[in-house]
Design a protein around this motif. Sequence first.
Motif, short mmCIF file in Angstrom:
data_model
loop_
_atom_site.label_atom_id
_atom_site.label_comp_id
_atom_site.label_asym_id
_atom_site.label_seq_id
_atom_site.Cartn_x
_atom_site.Cartn_y
_atom_site.Cartn_z
N GLN A 133 -5.06 -16.41 8.17
CA GLN A 133 -5.37 -16.96 6.84
C GLN A 133 -6.40 -16.08 6.13
O GLN A 133 -6.26 -15.77 4.94
CB GLN A 133 -5.90 -18.39 6.98
N SER A 134 -7.41 -15.64 6.86
CA SER A 134 -8.44 -14.77 6.29
C SER A 134 -7.85 -13.42 5.90
O SER A 134 -8.11 -12.91 4.80
CB SER A 134 -9.58 -14.55 7.30
N ALA A 135 -7.05 -12.84 6.78
CA ALA A 135 -6.44 -11.54 6.50
C ALA A 135 -5.52 -11.61 5.29
O ALA A 135 -5.53 -10.73 4.42
CB ALA A 135 -5.67 -11.04 7.72
N ARG A 136 -4.74 -12.67 5.22
CA ARG A 136 -3.83 -12.83 4.08
C ARG A 136 -4.60 -12.95 2.77
O ARG A 136 -4.27 -12.30 1.78
CB ARG A 136 -2.94 -14.06 4.30
N TRP A 137 -5.67 -13.74 2.78
CA TRP A 137 -6.47 -13.91 1.57
C TRP A 137 -7.10 -12.58 1.14
O TRP A 137 -7.04 -12.21 -0.04
CB TRP A 137 -7.56 -14.97 1.77
N VAL A 138 -7.66 -11.84 2.08
CA VAL A 138 -8.28 -10.55 1.73
C VAL A 138 -7.25 -9.58 1.20
O VAL A 138 -7.42 -8.99 0.12
CB VAL A 138 -9.03 -9.94 2.94
N ALA A 139 -6.16 -9.39 1.93
CA ALA A 139 -5.14 -8.41 1.51
C ALA A 139 -4.56 -8.76 0.15
O ALA A 139 -4.42 -7.89 -0.72
CB ALA A 139 -4.04 -8.31 2.57
N GLU A 140 -4.23 -10.01 -0.07
CA GLU A 140 -3.62 -10.41 -1.34
C GLU A 140 -4.62 -10.38 -2.49
O GLU A 140 -4.26 -10.00 -3.61
CB GLU A 140 -2.97 -11.78 -1.19
N THR A 141 -5.86 -10.75 -2.23
CA THR A 141 -6.88 -10.74 -3.27
C THR A 141 -7.20 -9.30 -3.69
O THR A 141 -7.29 -9.00 -4.89
CB THR A 141 -8.16 -11.44 -2.76
N VAL A 142 -7.34 -8.42 -2.71
CA VAL A 142 -7.62 -7.02 -3.02
C VAL A 142 -6.40 -6.39 -3.72
O VAL A 142 -6.55 -5.66 -4.71
CB VAL A 142 -8.01 -6.24 -1.76
N ALA A 143 -5.21 -6.68 -3.23
CA ALA A 143 -4.00 -6.11 -3.84
C ALA A 143 -3.87 -6.51 -5.31
O ALA A 143 -3.49 -5.68 -6.15
CB ALA A 143 -2.76 -6.57 -3.06
N ALA A 144 -4.21 -7.74 -5.63
CA ALA A 144 -4.12 -8.20 -7.02
C ALA A 144 -5.05 -7.41 -7.93
O ALA A 144 -4.75 -7.22 -9.12
CB ALA A 144 -4.46 -9.69 -7.10
N ALA A 145 -6.15 -6.92 -7.38
CA ALA A 145 -7.12 -6.16 -8.19
C ALA A 145 -6.85 -4.66 -8.20
O ALA A 145 -7.24 -3.98 -9.14
CB ALA A 145 -8.52 -6.42 -7.68
N VAL A 146 -6.19 -4.15 -7.17
CA VAL A 146 -6.07 -2.70 -7.00
C VAL A 146 -4.68 -2.16 -7.31
O VAL A 146 -4.53 -1.09 -7.90
CB VAL A 146 -6.48 -2.29 -5.56
N LEU A 147 -3.65 -2.90 -6.92
CA LEU A 147 -2.28 -2.41 -7.08
C LEU A 147 -1.75 -2.72 -8.47
O LEU A 147 -2.07 -3.76 -9.04
CB LEU A 147 -1.38 -3.02 -6.02
N PRO A 148 -0.93 -1.82 -9.00
CA PRO A 148 -0.34 -2.07 -10.32
C PRO A 148 0.58 -3.29 -10.27
O PRO A 148 1.22 -3.55 -9.26
CB PRO A 148 0.45 -0.80 -10.61
N LYS A 149 0.59 -4.02 -11.35
CA LYS A 149 1.47 -5.21 -11.44
C LYS A 149 2.91 -4.74 -11.58
O LYS A 149 3.19 -3.79 -12.28
CB LYS A 149 1.07 -6.07 -12.64
N LYS A 150 3.80 -5.47 -10.92
CA LYS A 150 5.22 -5.11 -10.97
C LYS A 150 5.94 -5.87 -12.04
O LYS A 150 5.63 -6.87 -12.49
CB LYS A 150 5.87 -5.37 -9.61
#
Length: 138
Positions: free
Chosen positions: A121-138
């Motif tokens: 749960q922690s890993a999913r929250w971190v990865a998805e939260t960071v991805a939303a801020a760093v990766l370009p929106k599709k």
Amino acid sequence: MKNSSLAKDYVSRSVLRLLALDVLLKGKAYADVVRESQEVVELALKGLLRHSAVEVPRIHDVSDILLQHTDLLPRTLQAHVEKLADISRTLRRDRELAFYGTEDLTPSEFYKKSDADKAIQSARWVAETVAAAVLPKK
């Protein structure tokens, strides 16, 4: 210092590794879920630091670095820095123990489903939260 391609690669790979966590969880490899969750978090947070032009140290827990450079992180993540740091610190504590164990602790016997659930749960929250801020929106 700011290699945006490398930063995005780290974050993308952290998100992809979430799939491996699901496989390990399904196989009841709870210690491995904990260990691999730490790696997901480490990769995502190092990608975030690179994205923010912060020197990425060769250590597994970057919580102190995140806290020192909060002002350089994307604004959308600044309010979450304490939680990101806490998750990094917590999972780092279990990194070696979950993988190697000790003379008096066997990882597969010690870690329970509740440990794995919390880690994933922690890993999913971190990865998805960071991805939303760093990766370009599709």
